[in-house]
Write a protein that holds these residues in place. Structure first.
Motif, PDB file in Angstrom:
ATOM      1  N   ASN A  87       0.821  -1.211   0.000  1.00 24.51           N
ATOM      2  CA  ASN A  87       0.000   0.000   0.000  1.00 24.51           C
ATOM      3  C   ASN A  87       0.856   1.263   0.000  1.00 24.51           C
ATOM      4  O   ASN A  87       0.579   2.199  -0.747  1.00 24.51           O
ATOM      5  CB  ASN A  87      -0.925   0.041   1.220  1.00 24.51           C
ATOM      6  CG  ASN A  87      -2.020  -0.991   1.166  1.00 24.51           C
ATOM      7  OD1 ASN A  87      -2.108  -1.832   2.044  1.00 24.51           O
ATOM      8  ND2 ASN A  87      -2.851  -0.962   0.144  1.00 24.51           N
ATOM      9  N   SER A  88       1.897   1.285   0.813  1.00 30.01           N
ATOM     10  CA  SER A  88       2.677   2.513   0.958  1.00 30.01           C
ATOM     11  C   SER A  88       3.674   2.732  -0.176  1.00 30.01           C
ATOM     12  O   SER A  88       4.024   3.872  -0.471  1.00 30.01           O
ATOM     13  CB  SER A  88       3.414   2.520   2.307  1.00 30.01           C
ATOM     14  OG  SER A  88       4.341   1.446   2.383  1.00 30.01           O
ATOM     15  N   SER A  89       4.121   1.655  -0.812  1.00 29.69           N
ATOM     16  CA  SER A  89       5.120   1.782  -1.879  1.00 29.69           C
ATOM     17  C   SER A  89       4.919   0.683  -2.925  1.00 29.69           C
ATOM     18  O   SER A  89       5.775  -0.173  -3.119  1.00 29.69           O
ATOM     19  CB  SER A  89       6.531   1.696  -1.279  1.00 29.69           C
ATOM     20  OG  SER A  89       7.513   1.903  -2.252  1.00 29.69           O
ATOM     21  N   PRO A  90       3.744   0.695  -3.617  1.00 28.64           N
ATOM     22  CA  PRO A  90       3.426  -0.404  -4.524  1.00 28.64           C
ATOM     23  C   PRO A  90       4.413  -0.575  -5.672  1.00 28.64           C
ATOM     24  O   PRO A  90       4.652  -1.689  -6.122  1.00 28.64           O
ATOM     25  CB  PRO A  90       2.027  -0.058  -5.045  1.00 28.64           C
ATOM     26  CG  PRO A  90       1.922   1.419  -4.877  1.00 28.64           C
ATOM     27  CD  PRO A  90       2.719   1.744  -3.637  1.00 28.64           C
ATOM     28  N   GLU A  91       4.993   0.517  -6.136  1.00 23.70           N
ATOM     29  CA  GLU A  91       5.914   0.423  -7.259  1.00 23.70           C
ATOM     30  C   GLU A  91       7.344   0.708  -6.804  1.00 23.70           C
ATOM     31  O   GLU A  91       8.190   1.153  -7.575  1.00 23.70           O
ATOM     32  CB  GLU A  91       5.453   1.334  -8.401  1.00 23.70           C
ATOM     33  CG  GLU A  91       4.090   0.872  -8.923  1.00 23.70           C
ATOM     34  CD  GLU A  91       3.570   1.634 -10.129  1.00 23.70           C
ATOM     35  OE1 GLU A  91       4.366   2.020 -10.994  1.00 23.70           O
ATOM     36  OE2 GLU A  91       2.340   1.820 -10.202  1.00 23.70           O
ATOM     37  N   GLY A  92       7.612   0.387  -5.524  1.00 24.76           N
ATOM     38  CA  GLY A  92       8.943   0.551  -4.934  1.00 24.76           C
ATOM     39  C   GLY A  92       9.226  -0.617  -4.012  1.00 24.76           C
ATOM     40  O   GLY A  92       9.352  -1.760  -4.454  1.00 24.76           O
ATOM     41  N   ASP A  93       9.276  -0.342  -2.697  1.00 23.76           N
ATOM     42  CA  ASP A  93       9.598  -1.378  -1.710  1.00 23.76           C
ATOM     43  C   ASP A  93       8.566  -2.503  -1.647  1.00 23.76           C
ATOM     44  O   ASP A  93       8.845  -3.568  -1.114  1.00 23.76           O
ATOM     45  CB  ASP A  93       9.727  -0.761  -0.311  1.00 23.76           C
ATOM     46  CG  ASP A  93      10.945   0.154  -0.198  1.00 23.76           C
ATOM     47  OD1 ASP A  93      11.895  -0.012  -0.988  1.00 23.76           O
ATOM     48  OD2 ASP A  93      10.932   1.033   0.678  1.00 23.76           O
ATOM     49  N   GLY A  94       7.380  -2.280  -2.191  1.00 19.82           N
ATOM     50  CA  GLY A  94       6.318  -3.287  -2.160  1.00 19.82           C
ATOM     51  C   GLY A  94       6.344  -4.251  -3.336  1.00 19.82           C
ATOM     52  O   GLY A  94       5.338  -4.892  -3.623  1.00 19.82           O
ATOM     53  N   TRP A  95       7.490  -4.382  -4.012  1.00 19.02           N
ATOM     54  CA  TRP A  95       7.593  -5.337  -5.127  1.00 19.02           C
ATOM     55  C   TRP A  95       7.364  -6.756  -4.615  1.00 19.02           C
ATOM     56  O   TRP A  95       7.558  -7.043  -3.446  1.00 19.02           O
ATOM     57  CB  TRP A  95       8.940  -5.207  -5.840  1.00 19.02           C
ATOM     58  CG  TRP A  95      10.152  -5.435  -4.970  1.00 19.02           C
ATOM     59  CD1 TRP A  95      10.782  -4.501  -4.188  1.00 19.02           C
ATOM     60  CD2 TRP A  95      10.855  -6.666  -4.767  1.00 19.02           C
ATOM     61  NE1 TRP A  95      11.833  -5.076  -3.517  1.00 19.02           N
ATOM     62  CE2 TRP A  95      11.907  -6.407  -3.855  1.00 19.02           C
ATOM     63  CE3 TRP A  95      10.706  -7.959  -5.251  1.00 19.02           C
ATOM     64  CZ2 TRP A  95      12.808  -7.379  -3.434  1.00 19.02           C
ATOM     65  CZ3 TRP A  95      11.595  -8.942  -4.840  1.00 19.02           C
ATOM     66  CH2 TRP A  95      12.632  -8.650  -3.939  1.00 19.02           C
ATOM     67  N   PHE A  96       6.951  -7.657  -5.506  1.00 20.49           N
ATOM     68  CA  PHE A  96       6.610  -9.028  -5.131  1.00 20.49           C
ATOM     69  C   PHE A  96       7.735 -10.020  -5.396  1.00 20.49           C
ATOM     70  O   PHE A  96       8.071 -10.825  -4.544  1.00 20.49           O
ATOM     71  CB  PHE A  96       5.358  -9.493  -5.881  1.00 20.49           C
ATOM     72  CG  PHE A  96       4.084  -9.014  -5.259  1.00 20.49           C
ATOM     73  CD1 PHE A  96       3.152  -9.907  -4.770  1.00 20.49           C
ATOM     74  CD2 PHE A  96       3.799  -7.665  -5.153  1.00 20.49           C
ATOM     75  CE1 PHE A  96       1.972  -9.472  -4.191  1.00 20.49           C
ATOM     76  CE2 PHE A  96       2.628  -7.217  -4.580  1.00 20.49           C
ATOM     77  CZ  PHE A  96       1.704  -8.124  -4.099  1.00 20.49           C
ATOM     78  N   PHE A  97       8.282 -10.000  -6.614  1.00 16.33           N
ATOM     79  CA  PHE A  97       9.339 -10.965  -6.948  1.00 16.33           C
ATOM     80  C   PHE A  97      10.208 -10.448  -8.088  1.00 16.33           C
ATOM     81  O   PHE A  97       9.827  -9.538  -8.820  1.00 16.33           O
ATOM     82  CB  PHE A  97       8.756 -12.338  -7.313  1.00 16.33           C
ATOM     83  CG  PHE A  97       7.747 -12.330  -8.421  1.00 16.33           C
ATOM     84  CD1 PHE A  97       8.133 -12.501  -9.746  1.00 16.33           C
ATOM     85  CD2 PHE A  97       6.388 -12.166  -8.155  1.00 16.33           C
ATOM     86  CE1 PHE A  97       7.194 -12.501 -10.769  1.00 16.33           C
ATOM     87  CE2 PHE A  97       5.438 -12.171  -9.168  1.00 16.33           C
ATOM     88  CZ  PHE A  97       5.849 -12.336 -10.483  1.00 16.33           C
ATOM     89  N   LYS A  98      11.388 -11.057  -8.181  1.00 15.33           N
ATOM     90  CA  LYS A  98      12.307 -10.792  -9.285  1.00 15.33           C
ATOM     91  C   LYS A  98      12.446 -12.080 -10.074  1.00 15.33           C
ATOM     92  O   LYS A  98      12.404 -13.176  -9.507  1.00 15.33           O
ATOM     93  CB  LYS A  98      13.670 -10.328  -8.772  1.00 15.33           C
ATOM     94  CG  LYS A  98      13.585  -8.985  -8.074  1.00 15.33           C
ATOM     95  CD  LYS A  98      14.928  -8.475  -7.637  1.00 15.33           C
ATOM     96  CE  LYS A  98      14.745  -7.122  -6.935  1.00 15.33           C
ATOM     97  NZ  LYS A  98      16.020  -6.484  -6.642  1.00 15.33           N
ATOM     98  N   MET A  99      12.591 -11.935 -11.396  1.00 13.31           N
ATOM     99  CA  MET A  99      12.661 -13.106 -12.253  1.00 13.31           C
ATOM    100  C   MET A  99      13.588 -12.855 -13.441  1.00 13.31           C
ATOM    101  O   MET A  99      13.872 -11.708 -13.776  1.00 13.31           O
ATOM    102  CB  MET A  99      11.265 -13.492 -12.736  1.00 13.31           C
ATOM    103  CG  MET A  99      10.598 -12.464 -13.625  1.00 13.31           C
ATOM    104  SD  MET A  99       8.873 -12.883 -14.068  1.00 13.31           S
ATOM    105  CE  MET A  99       9.088 -14.394 -14.992  1.00 13.31           C
ATOM    106  N   THR A 100      14.041 -13.958 -14.039  1.00 13.64           N
ATOM    107  CA  THR A 100      14.803 -13.849 -15.277  1.00 13.64           C
ATOM    108  C   THR A 100      13.824 -13.572 -16.412  1.00 13.64           C
ATOM    109  O   THR A 100      12.628 -13.848 -16.295  1.00 13.64           O
ATOM    110  CB  THR A 100      15.567 -15.141 -15.579  1.00 13.64           C
ATOM    111  OG1 THR A 100      14.625 -16.213 -15.731  1.00 13.64           O
ATOM    112  CG2 THR A 100      16.555 -15.477 -14.467  1.00 13.64           C
TER     113      THR A 100
END
Length: 124
Positions: A87-100
Motif C-alpha cells: 500500500n505505501s510503496s506499490p511500485e517501490g519497496d512493495g515489489w513481489f518478486f524478481k525473475m529472469t
C-alpha cells in the motif's frame, strides 16, 4: 531501465536480463489495506500468465500473474512481515518478486506507461 504494465495491473521493471514485478498503485488502491502477501519461491519456473503470488486485503484475495516467462530468482521477504508495503510503496519497496527474462519478445506485448494509464481510465 524500462517499466511495462499488464492489463492485470502488474508492473515490470526491466533491468538487463532481470525483471522486478509488483502490482500497480491502481491495483493496491482497488484492493484496499493489504494484510497478507505470498510470494513465489526462488527457482520456480513460470510461464507468462501463470498465477505465481497471492495478495490478500481486508476486501478480497487476488492472484498476481507472471507477466513474462522466466525463472523466479527472489521473492520479497519483507512482505511477509510488512504486507502494508504494497500500500505505501506499490511500485517501490512493495515489489513481489524478481525473475529472469526467458523470452524478451513477451515484453513487447505489455503496455507502456501511457497505454496503461489509458487502459485504467477506460475502467473508471
Amino acid at each position: 531501465m524500462t517499466v511495462k504494465y499488464t492489463e492485470d495491473h502488474e508492473w515490470v521493471l526491466v533491468e538487463g536480463d532481470t525483471a522486478t514485478v509488483g502490482i500497480t498503485d491502481y491495483a493496491q488502491n482497488a484492493l484496499g489495506d493489504i494484510v497478507f502477501v505470498e510470494t513465489p519461491a526462488a527457482g520456480t519456473e513460470v510461464s507468462q500468465g501463470d498465477d505465481v503470488a497471492v495478495v490478500e486485503s481486508v476486501k478480497t484475495a487476488s492472484d498476481v500473474y507472471a507477466p513474462i516467462t522466466g525463472e523466479i530468482i527472489e521473492g520479497n521477504d519483507a512482505l511477509e512481515d510488512q504486507p502494508e508495503l504494497v500500500n505505501s510503496s506499490p511500485e517501490g519497496d512493495g515489489w513481489f518478486f524478481k525473475m529472469t527474462i526467458g523470452d524478451a519478445s513477451e515484453l513487447d506485448k505489455l503496455l507502456d506507461e501511457a497505454g496503461y494509464k489509458a487502459f485504467c481510465e477506460g475502467l473508471d
